[in-house]
Design an enzyme around this catalytic site. Structure first.
Site, PDB file in Angstrom:
ATOM      1  N   LYS A 183       0.830  -1.196   0.000  1.00  0.00           N
ATOM      2  CA  LYS A 183       0.000   0.000   0.000  1.00  0.00           C
ATOM      3  C   LYS A 183       0.874   1.259   0.000  1.00  0.00           C
ATOM      4  O   LYS A 183       2.063   1.205   0.362  1.00  0.00           O
ATOM      5  CB  LYS A 183      -0.888   0.035   1.249  1.00  0.00           C
ATOM      6  CG  LYS A 183      -1.910  -1.075   1.356  1.00  0.00           C
ATOM      7  CD  LYS A 183      -2.671  -0.966   2.682  1.00  0.00           C
ATOM      8  CE  LYS A 183      -3.683  -2.073   2.858  1.00  0.00           C
ATOM      9  NZ  LYS A 183      -4.831  -1.940   1.961  1.00  0.00           N
TER      10      LYS A 183
ATOM     11  N   ARG B  22     -10.133 -11.715   1.855  1.00  0.00           N
ATOM     12  CA  ARG B  22     -10.892 -12.810   1.258  1.00  0.00           C
ATOM     13  C   ARG B  22     -10.078 -14.093   1.229  1.00  0.00           C
ATOM     14  O   ARG B  22     -10.631 -15.195   1.229  1.00  0.00           O
ATOM     15  CB  ARG B  22     -11.340 -12.401  -0.145  1.00  0.00           C
ATOM     16  CG  ARG B  22     -10.246 -12.194  -1.149  1.00  0.00           C
ATOM     17  CD  ARG B  22     -10.674 -11.374  -2.350  1.00  0.00           C
ATOM     18  NE  ARG B  22     -10.924  -9.983  -1.988  1.00  0.00           N
ATOM     19  CZ  ARG B  22     -11.278  -9.048  -2.861  1.00  0.00           C
ATOM     20  NH1 ARG B  22     -11.439  -9.359  -4.142  1.00  0.00           N
ATOM     21  NH2 ARG B  22     -11.486  -7.812  -2.471  1.00  0.00           N
TER      22      ARG B  22
END
Length: 515
Positions: free
Chosen positions: A293, A367
């Site tokens: 990020k 996920r």
């Protein structure tokens, strides 16, 4: 004990050196107008001369009404008029509640506002007056006050002469016609939920150098210590390897701090009753892994375990109030770090179910861990339903801001029940589409699925998780990325910072539909 589980021994892990912030002791008393001190009372829009307002106005020889008129205070919902030194009182705090009917949520918001006032005040005693006869009003007022007065300042140093140190200490008295007896309802039904919310907020707020998967497990053990009908078990890395939990392991292997799968099983109902399963994403820090990020806002990624904190604490609430249900919380705990051992984009991962996925981004790690966690919950517990909670996507924040969490479900009944429970609890959901076409972007030429790509991000993430859910199982996915942390202004029952979104919602869902 589960045939799948390897129980990890308790570890001597570092805890914070400083104490948690002091909070006011909440007590209950019969309704009466005190003659002095600090008092808080609600007024409806238009400030009608009724109830506690009328009594206090009479006691002040009309000074209260003159002050209201002079300040043009109208009693609109969320408004406040703070009157120090009025007619012998240290402070009189008028809180507008508008015109809407009085509901538990209105009462909790009112209590929360008083709790926040108390947290900022050095007054040794604050008295909240409520003359209404609503059932359990005092308990809901106290519940809101407990939520509203929360603060986390354990790492702040204070000088011995710092006058802020005494703020938020002392007593908050709830005065209603129910009197002292109201405390029994609060202690049995709502104080355990307030404790659970505080536990979740503490977990989310802790910095990542203090809280990582092993420490999360220790904090959970401490929170549930001594509670009957609770079993805590933990999968360590060898146990996950034995089960083939490639999703969990792929996310955690880049960190020096190993992943854990925490399982809290509460048995409050019949032994043969299928449990309610709550599964939470627990990324104790999310750098994005190799798909790293940017630096903007990266500090907040300590909150990426908010789903795990919420589901664990929701079961803590159920156990604390002895709810007559069976429930299991599964927390998928890992730290997502870049390193020489980290997973790469392009890797193919085999999950516990045997289904495979290609990693398109290591920053779609939530996920990945949930693929194993939700499958494990189904295989091990054969639940009545399953709700997963996760700070999954930034796209849900773009869509819904900080007003709603995203709700995805294939089951209309479950979706409606969760939405209604959220409205009652003050944790609002907005149902989002879960269209079959979202799966088009998840097709992979080398594996069963990709872990991302194409289409609406939040819907694609939900669709990915849904591939590990049995078609006939009632399932809902809650994307709480926009609701788990409030950086600016909070709400009456959720001050700035960690919100513990999901704890009250799941508790209310159980109260309304499964007790």
């Amino acid at each position: 004990m589960s045939r799948f589980l390897s129980v990890v021994a308790a570890l001597a892990l570092p805890l914070a050196a400083a104490d948690a912030a002091a909070e006011r002791r909440i007590s209950f008393a019969p309704y009466a107008l005190p003659g002095s001190g600090t008092v808080a009372l609600a007024v409806r829009e238009g400030v009608p001369g009724e109830g506690a307002f009328a009594q206090l106005n009479a006691a002040s020889n009309g000074a209260l009404r003159r002050a209201v008129d002079a300040m043009q205070f109208e009693g609109k919902r969320g408004s406040k008029l703070d009157l120090p030194g009025l007619a012998g009182y240290d402070r009189v705090i008028l809180l507008g509640i508008g015109e809407e009917p009085v509901t538990p949520r209105v009462l909790e918001d009112l209590g929360g506002r008083v709790g926040q006032e108390g947290a900022a005040s050095a007054s040794p005693r604050i008295e909240l007056l409520w003359v209404g006869e609503e059932a359990d009003a005092a308990a809901h007022l106290a519940f809101g006050a407990a939520l509203g007065q929360y603060r986390f300042d354990k790492y702040k140093s204070r000088d011995a002469e710092d006058d802020t140190a005494a703020r938020g200490e002392g007593e908050l008295v709830v005065r209603t016609p129910a009197g002292v007896a109201a405390g029994e309802v609060y202690r049995a039904q709502w104080q355990p939920v307030a404790t659970a919310v505080k536990t979740a907020r503490d977990l989310v707020t802790e910095p990542a150098n203090v809280l990582y998967p092993e420490v999360f497990v220790e904090r959970a053990r401490e929170a549930f210590d001594g509670m009957p009908n609770v079993r805590i078990e933990v999968l360590d890395v060898p146990a996950m390897e034995k089960l083939g939990m490639g999703g969990m392991l792929a996310v955690g292997k880049g960190s020096a701090r190993p992943p854990r799968l925490l399982v809290v099983h509460y048995t409050g109902g019949a032994r043969d009753q299928a449990p309610l399963a709550f599964v939470g994403k627990g990324i104790t820090f999310d750098t994005g892994g190799i798909s790293i990020k940017g630096s903007s806002g990266l500090w907040r990624m300590k909150y990426d375990m908010a789903g795990a904190a919420s589901v664990t604490s929701a079961v803590l609430a159920l156990a604390g109030r002895r709810a007559p249900v069976n429930a299991v919380a599964v927390a998928a705990l890992a730290e997502n770090m870049p390193s020489g051992t980290a997973a790469h984009p392009g890797d193919v991962v085999t999950t516990m179910s045997g289904k495979t996925f290609e990693i398109m981004s290591t920053d779609a790690e939530g996920r990945m861990v949930l693929s194993d966690a939700v499958y494990y919950a189904q295989q091990e517990f054969e639940p009545k339903l399953l709700v997963d909670v996760a700070t999954l996507t930034g796209s849900i924040v773009t869509a819904l801001g900080d007003e709603y969490a995203g709700l995805f479900s294939r089951d209309d009944t479950l979706a409606a029940q969760l939405t209604a429970a959220g409205e009652l609890a003050g944790e609002d959901l907005w149902r989002m589409p879960l269209h079959e076409s979202y799966g088009e972007g998840l097709k992979s030429p080398v594996a069963d699925l990709r872990n991302g790509g194409g289409g609406p991000g939040a819907g694609v993430g939900a669709h990915f998780i849904g591939n590990w859910i049995a078609d006939d199982l009632p399932w809902a996915h809650l994307d709480i990325a926009g609701m788990a942390w409030r950086e600016s202004e909070g709400t009456p029952t959720s001050p700035t910072g960690a919100t513990a979104f999901g704890v009250r919602l799941l508790d209310r869902f159980v109260r309304e539909y499964h007790q």
